[in-house]
Design an enzyme around this catalytic site. Structure first.
Site, PDB file in Angstrom:
ATOM      1  CB  CYS A 113      13.888 -13.979  -8.542  1.00 18.15           C
ATOM      2  SG  CYS A 113      14.457 -15.545  -7.911  1.00 18.15           S
ATOM      3  CG  HIS A 253      15.774 -11.391  -6.337  1.00 18.13           C
ATOM      4  ND1 HIS A 253      14.934 -11.905  -5.380  1.00 18.13           N
ATOM      5  CD2 HIS A 253      16.471 -12.451  -6.835  1.00 18.13           C
ATOM      6  CE1 HIS A 253      15.103 -13.217  -5.318  1.00 18.13           C
ATOM      7  NE2 HIS A 253      16.035 -13.570  -6.186  1.00 18.13           N
ATOM      8  CG  ASN A 283      16.588 -16.417  -3.839  1.00 17.53           C
ATOM      9  OD1 ASN A 283      15.478 -15.879  -3.941  1.00 17.53           O
ATOM     10  ND2 ASN A 283      17.282 -16.803  -4.896  1.00 17.53           N
TER      11      ASN A 283
END
Ligand code: ACO
Length: 326
Positions: A113, A253, A283
């Protein structure tokens, strides 16, 4: 002083939407649990034929269009991904071919990420050194192809998307002011995809054990993320003699709304200064920050001279930030 400036952004998400209500029919979960624990309502799913480079291509084309540059003007392409088209070659090379960016060097960055900010950090260093003037950085992921649709602890979290940014060398007092990248490999097993690499090469056994799917110890990761991100943001601002109140926008994020809210509250930043789109996209790992940044730019939330902070935490473990004067 030479700085790297983001002159254009682009993004893409596949059309197919998977809602929490769809997931209720697939695993033992509920819209209420997913919304309360994560903030996610729906996510996008790539179709059978779409690989990471296909998503990256659309986002990169959009960024190129916005920049007014031609593909042959790009000297370096960095793709941040953990779900590349193949383990060989780099997805960046496949993208280079499709864009016909014939002059560009191309490679991938694997930092989960945090990958997009890692990529931005490498691009920034190349530009500041004078090696390159124009660099394309893309975050592109199709996590849903590595998702165990019978594992309710992970399948409700992930989505597919790509985001792109074009960086150019400028002689101005704006652009990327600072990047920070960190890792702690001692906790690599909190988030990993065990099968298909040289540790557990693909076999009937790895398939039977579902080792080609993402495994995550979510709760442990959550606690470390919250602790780490506060320090990361404050460290980045302090080094640049800025306070949270100086920020026009925080682009975190998009893993979990509770992590985002905890970070904002710990540094005293109101949520109206935080870019959030995980309710609609889930996500998307390395794609989440360039995707949310592109959305913020297009909505007019980013103006010339604004201080913008990007921050991420992910598998590796890795964490990273980038402070930008737009
Ligand atoms: N539906 C219903 N119940 C569920 C679900 C679900 N989808 N998933 C888990 N549960 C249950 C668990 O089984 C557990 O039940 P138990 O108490 O009976 O054992 C209970 O809910 C609580 O589970 P936790 O894992 O403790 O829940 P938590 O509040 O931690 O939320 C989550 C889980 C959403 C995964 C959270 O921990 C998280 O977001 N973690 C961080 C993720 C992250 O930041 N990752 C890094 C970036 S991702 C990357 O790099 C690719």
């Amino acid at each position: 002083m030479i700085r790297a400036r983001i002159i254009a952004t682009g993004s893409y998400a596949p059309e197919k939407v998977l809602t929490n209500f769809d997931l209720e029919k697939m695993v033992d979960t509920s819209d209420e649990w997913i919304t309360e624990r994560t903030g996610i309502k729906e996510r996008r799913i790539a179709d059978e034929k779409q690989a990471a480079s296909d998503l990256a291509y659309v986002a990169a084309r959009e960024a190129l269009k916005g920049s007014g540059l031609k593909a042959r003007d790009i000297e370096l392409i960095i793709v941040a991904t953990v779900t590349g088209d193949m383990s060989l070659p780099a997805t960046a090379c496949i993208l280079q071919d499709r864009l016909e960016a014939k002059r560009a060097a191309a490679f991938d960055v694997n930092a989960a990420c945090s990958g997009f900010i890692y990529g931005l950090s490498v691009a920034n260093a190349f530009i500041k050194s004078g090696a390159y003037r124009r660099v394309l950085v893309v975050g592109a992921e199709v996590l849903t192809k590595f998702t165990d649709w019978e594992d309710r602890t992970t399948c409700v979290l992930f989505g597919d998307a790509a985001g792109a940014a074009i960086l150019e060398a400028v002689n101005e007092d704006r652009g990327i002011l600072c990047t920070k990248i960190h890792s702690d490999g001692s906790m690599w097993d909190l988030l990993h995809t065990p099968g298909g690499g040289s540790r557990y090469p693909a076999s009937k056994e790895t398939l039977r054990k579902k080792q080609h799917f993402i495994k995550m110890k979510g709760n442990e990761t959550f606690k470390i993320a919250v602790r780490t991100l506060e320090g990361l943001v404050l460290e980045t601002l302090d080094e640049n003699k800025l306070k949270p109140a100086d920020l026009a926008l925080l682009v975190p994020h998009q893993a979990n709304l509770r992590i985002i809210q905890a970070t904002a509250s710990r540094i005293g930043l109101p949520m109206d200064k935080v870019a959030v789109n995980l309710d609609r996209y889930g996500n998307t790992s390395a794609a989440s920050i360039p995707f949310a940044l592109d959305e913020a730019v297009r909505c007019g939330r980013v103006r010339d001279g604004d201080y913008i902070l990007l921050e991420a935490f992910g598998g590796g473990l890795t964490w990273a930030s980038a402070l930008i004067r737009w």
